[in-house]
Write an enzyme that holds these catalytic residues in place. Structure first.
Site, mmCIF file in Angstrom:
data_model
loop_
_atom_site.group_PDB
_atom_site.id
_atom_site.type_symbol
_atom_site.label_atom_id
_atom_site.label_comp_id
_atom_site.label_asym_id
_atom_site.label_seq_id
_atom_site.Cartn_x
_atom_site.Cartn_y
_atom_site.Cartn_z
ATOM 1 N N SER A 560 0.842 -1.197 0.000
ATOM 2 C CA SER A 560 0.000 0.000 0.000
ATOM 3 C C SER A 560 0.873 1.241 0.000
ATOM 4 O O SER A 560 2.030 1.206 0.449
ATOM 5 C CB SER A 560 -0.897 0.016 1.245
ATOM 6 O OG SER A 560 -1.561 1.257 1.384
ATOM 7 N N TYR A 573 -3.209 -0.745 10.406
ATOM 8 C CA TYR A 573 -3.144 -1.060 8.978
ATOM 9 C C TYR A 573 -1.814 -0.625 8.378
ATOM 10 O O TYR A 573 -1.131 -1.403 7.697
ATOM 11 C CB TYR A 573 -4.298 -0.369 8.255
ATOM 12 C CG TYR A 573 -4.283 -0.532 6.755
ATOM 13 C CD1 TYR A 573 -4.755 -1.695 6.163
ATOM 14 C CD2 TYR A 573 -3.796 0.481 5.926
ATOM 15 C CE1 TYR A 573 -4.739 -1.852 4.788
ATOM 16 C CE2 TYR A 573 -3.778 0.335 4.550
ATOM 17 C CZ TYR A 573 -4.246 -0.831 3.985
ATOM 18 O OH TYR A 573 -4.227 -0.984 2.621
#
Length: 683
Positions: A560, A573
Site C-alpha cells: 500500500s 493497517y
C-alpha cells in the site's frame, strides 16, 4: 452485416452425428477421429449441381464440432488426384493438393485423413478411435480376431501410416467386400461407412459395441496378471498427500527442456494397472494408436518402487529414472532420425506412473496435460482388451517415430499461435474472491496462467474460478491465511490441480481505521495476523514448493501507499503494510539465489469493487476525510497528481508487468499504483 448462408442439410446431419459420437468416450477420444458426408450443391459459378464432401478438419473435436470446423471439398477433384498420386514415398505432398479441391471460402484445413473419406465410395464415412476397436487393432493376431468377431462384415486393413495410400487401401477394401460395413485398421482404429448418416452412425456403433462384447465374452478375467505384493493403492487420504508431495518435483523434472503444466489422475483404471504384475512390461511397449503417442510420447516413465517406499528414496529414484529416460529418448531419436527429420522437441516424459499413487501427465497447458492423461487411460484400456484375448503388440518403434516426427505434424505445430506471456505458469492469489485479488486472477488467466483462487469466502472463490473458465484454467480453495494448515492445504491443492505453483500474489487483507487511542490490542493482532503473519506464512510455503520444483518463481506482495506514507487514524493497517513492504526486501535478498523474485505493488484509493472498502473501511475513511462514502473514489482521485481513480484492474496490470517477462531481472522492487501521491514517492 449479412446473414450466413444456411448450412447444407448433409453438413447439418454430419455435425449432429459427430456430436452424438463424440459425446461418448467409448466411441473416440478427444480431438480424435473424423467424420464426413457427401451431398449435391450448386456450383457458385455455373449453377450446375456438383458433388461436395464436408469433412471434419485438422485439429477439431467431434463432440464440439461446428460448421467452421468442417472443410468442404469437390469430390470430383479429390478423386482426380488419384491420377496425380506419385506413390507412397511422396504421399505427404498430397495434403497440399487438397487445398486445390476446396469449395468456397473459409472452413477448416483438410486433415491427412481427407483421402480416406473422399476416395471411399460411400456418402457417409466415420473414422474413429474406440478403445475396443484399437484393442483388436493392436492384438498380436488382430486379423484373426477381427474375422472371429465380425465375420466378413468388417475387414482387416494392415497398419499403414495415415495418408493418401491408406485412403486408396480402404477404398479398395470396400469395393472388394460388398457386405462389409467397415474395417479395423491395424495399430490404429476403425472406419465405417453408410449410404445415409443414420446408417453410417449405426455401423460405427455396431463395430464398437460388438468389439466390446467380444472382448468381454472371450477375454480372460485378469489380463494384467495378479496384484503385486505391496503395490496395492494407498488409502485415498495418504494417496492424495503423497501425490501433492511428489507433484512439484515431477513437474520440475518434466520441465527440464520447457515449462509444463501438470495433471494428476488416480482413477481405478490407473491404480489397478499399476498394481498388476504386467504393468512394467506393457508400459515399456508404449502406446500404439497415433493419437495416443502423439500426446503421451512413445512410452511413459514408470517408478519401479512400491507405494510404501520412503518418500526420500522415491524422490531420489525418480531423479535417476528421469535422467535415464532422457538418455533413452535421445537414443530413440538418434536411432530413427534422418537428415530431414525435425529437430528433437524435448526429452522429458509426458506421462509419469507412480504405483499406488497414480499418473502424472504434463503439457503446455492444463487441457493438454489433462488430455494426455486421458489418452494414457485409453491406452490402458487398449492393453487390457488386447491382453484379454491375445497379447498387446503395438506398431514398431520406427513407425512411431515416423508419426511423432512427421513433417506434417511439425507443420501443424508451426501453425499454432505463439504462447501467451504467462503460458505454463501457475499462480496462487490470496484474497482472490473479490476486489484487487479477483482482478489479478482475471488478468493472469487472460495472459495464459492457471490460477488457484484462494479466499476465506468459499462461495466468492468458487464464483471467480467459474468466471475464469473452470478447472482447466482455475480452481478455488478456501483458506484463512492465519492458519498454517489451511495454507499448506491450499498449496497441496495447487500441486494436485496443476503440478505446482510459480507465482504467488499476497493480497489477502483487512483494514481497520481507528485512532491510536481507540485501537485495541486485538485490532492490532488481527491486522498483523492476516497481513504480516499471513503473507509470511504464504511466502514460506511458496518458497518450499518452488524449491522442490527448481523452476524459480515470483512472489508479489500487494502492499500500500501507506507502507511509506504516514496518515492519521490507521496505525494498525499502515504498520502491517510497512511490515509487508520490508518482507519484500528481505525475501528478495534471501530467495534470489533460487531464482525466486520478490516484488511489491503499492496501490492507493482502490475503492470500486473492493471487498475491504465495502466491509466498513470505506465508511471509516470517508468519515475521516469528511466526504460521502459514495464519493470516496472521486476524493482520492482529486488528491493525486494524475487526478484519476485507481481501479483493481490497474493493480492487476502492475502484477502482470512484474511477472510477464519484461522485468525478469527485477527483484526487491515496489511499484506505486496510486495515480501519483507525491508524499508516497519511493526514496
Amino acid at each position: 452485416m449479412t446473414d450466413q448462408p444456411p448450412l447444407h442439410p448433409a453438413a447439418a446431419e454430419l455435425i449432429a452425428r459427430s456430436h452424438r459420437l463424440g459425446a461418448d468416450p467409448r466411441n473416440t477420444n478427444y480431438a480424435g477421429g473424423n467424420t464426413s458426408a457427401k451431398g449435391s450443391a450448386p456450383d457458385p459459378v455455373t449453377g450446375d449441381a456438383v458433388e461436395l464432401m464436408w469433412v471434419k478438419g485438422s485439429g477439431g473435436d467431434l463432440g464440439t464440432l461446428t460448421a467452421g470446423g468442417l472443410a468442404a471439398l469437390r469430390v470430383d477433384r479429390l478423386r482426380q488426384l488419384v491420377g496425380a498420386y506419385p506413390g507412397v514415398e511422396r504421399e505427404d505432398g498430397m495434403v497440399a493438393a487438397f487445398d486445390h479441391c476446396l469449395h468456397g471460402r473459409g472452413g477448416a484445413a483438410p486433415s491427412i485423413d481427407t483421402a480416406m473419406h473422399g476416395l471411399v465410395d460411400a456418402a457417409h464415412v466415420d473414422h474413429l478411435h474406440p478403445d475396443s476397436g484399437i484393442a483388436l487393432a493392436c492384438a498380436a493376431d488382430g486379423e484373426k480376431l477381427t474375422a472371429a468377431c465380425f465375420g466378413d462384415t468388417v475387414v482387416w486393413v494392415p497398419w499403414r501410416r495415415p495418408g493418401f495410400q491408406l485412403g486408396l487401401d480402404i477404398a479398395a477394401v470396400k469395393e472388394a467386400n460388398p457386405r462389409a460395413i467397415g474395417c479395423v485398421l491395424g495399430g490404429h482404429g476403425i472406419t465405417a461407412w453408410g449410404d445415409t448418416s443414420e446408417e453410417c452412425e449405426n455401423n460405427s456403433l455396431h463395430i464398437i459395441r460388438t468389439a466390446e462384447a467380444f472382448l468381454a465374452a472371450q477375454g480372460v478375467a485378469e489380463p494384467f496378471g495378479p496384484v503385486l505384493d505391496g503395490y496395492e493403492p494407498l488409502p485415498e487420504d495418504e494417496r492424495r498427500a503423497r501425490a501433492a508431495e511428489l507433484a512439484p518435483q515431477l513437474r520440475g523434472l518434466a520441465s527440464t527442456d520447457r515449462p509444463q503444466v501438470g495433471h494428476w489422475t488416480a482413477t481405478d483404471t490407473v491404480l489397478d494397472f499399476l498394481a498388476r504384475a504386467a504393468h512394467p512390461r506393457l508400459a515399456a511397449l508404449g502406446t500404439s494408436c497415433p493419437d495416443h503417442f502423439l500426446r503421451t510420447k512413445v512410452r511413459p516413465l514408470v517408478l519401479d518402487l512400491p507405494p510404501t517406499a520412503p518418500p526420500e528414496q522415491v524422490k531420489e529414484r525418480l531423479t535417476a529414472l528421469h535422467e535415464a529416460y532422457r538418455a533413452e529418448y535421445r537414443a530413440y531419436y538418434e536411432r530413427h532420425a534422418t537428415p530431414d527429420s525435425p529437430p528433437l522437441r524435448g526429452a522429458d516424459p509426458a506421462i509419469v506412473l507412480v504405483p499406488g499413487v497414480g499418473m502424472f501427465s504434463f503439457g503446455k497447458d492444463k487441457q493438454t496435460a489433462r488430455v494426455a492423461g486421458e489418452f494414457y487411460v485409453n491406452a490402458i484400456n487398449v492393453m487390457r482388451g488386447a491382453e484379454a484375448v491375445s497379447s498387446y503388440a503395438p506398431i514398431e518403434e520406427s513407425e512411431k517415430f515416423r508419426i511423432e516426427y512427421w513433417e506434417l505434424e511439425e507443420a501443424k505445430l508451426r501453425r499454432m499461435p505463439a504462447p501467451k506471456p504467462l503460458a505454463t505458469r501457475v499462480a496462487l492469489v490470496t484474497g482472490a474472491g473479490s476486489g484487487i485479488g479477483r482482478a489479478v486472477a482475471h488478468r493472469l488467466v487472460a495472459e495464459g496462467a492457471c490460477v488457484v483462487v484462494a479466499d476465506r469466502d468459499a462461495e466468492g472463490a468458487a464464483t471467480v474460478a467459474e468466471e475464469l473458465g473452470g478447472a482447466d484454467r482455475a480452481v478455488a480453495v478456501t483458506v484463512d491465511v492465519t492458519d498454517e494448515e489451511q495454507i499448506k492445504a491450499a498449496f497441496a491443492a495447487a500441486a494436485l490441480a496443476f503440478g505446482g505453483v510459480d507465482l504467488v500474489v499476497n493480497n489477502a487483507g483487512i483494514s481497520l481505521s481507528k485512532p491510536l487511542l481507540e485501537t485495541t490490542a486485538a485490532d492490532w493482532d488481527l491486522q498483523h495476523d492476516i497481513m504480516a503473519r499471513g503473507s509470511f506464512l504464504v511466502s514460506r510455503e511458496a518458497a518450499r514448493l518452488m524449491t522442490e520444483q527448481r523452476l524459480g518463481g515470483d512472489i508479489v506482495y500487494i502492499t500500500s501507499k501507506n507502507a511509506v506514507f504516514a496518515g492519521p487514524n490507521n496505525i494498525a493497517y499502515s504498520a502491517t503494510k510497512a511490515d509487508q513492504a520490508h518482507q519484500v526486501r528481505l525475501l528478495a535478498a534471501e530467495l534470489g539465489g533460487l531464482g525466486i523474485r520478490v516484488n511489491g505493488v503499492n496501490p492507493d484509493g482502490v475503492v470500486r469493487g473492493s471487498g475491504i472498502f465495502a466491509g466498513g473501511w470505506g465508511a471509516q475513511r470517508a468519515a475521516v476525510y469528511g466526504v460521502a462514502e459514495d464519493k470516496l473514489g472521486e476524493f482520492y482521485a482529486q488528491r493525486t497528481l494524475l487526478k484519476r481513480e485507481v481501479l483493481p484492474e490497474h493493480v492487476a496490470g502492475a502484477v502482470f508487468v512484474l511477472t510477464g517477462g519484461d522485468l525478469s531481472l527485477t527483484t526487491g522492487l515496489h511499484i506505486p499504483v496510486d495515480a501519483g501521491v507525491a508524499a508516497a514517492f519511493l526514496r
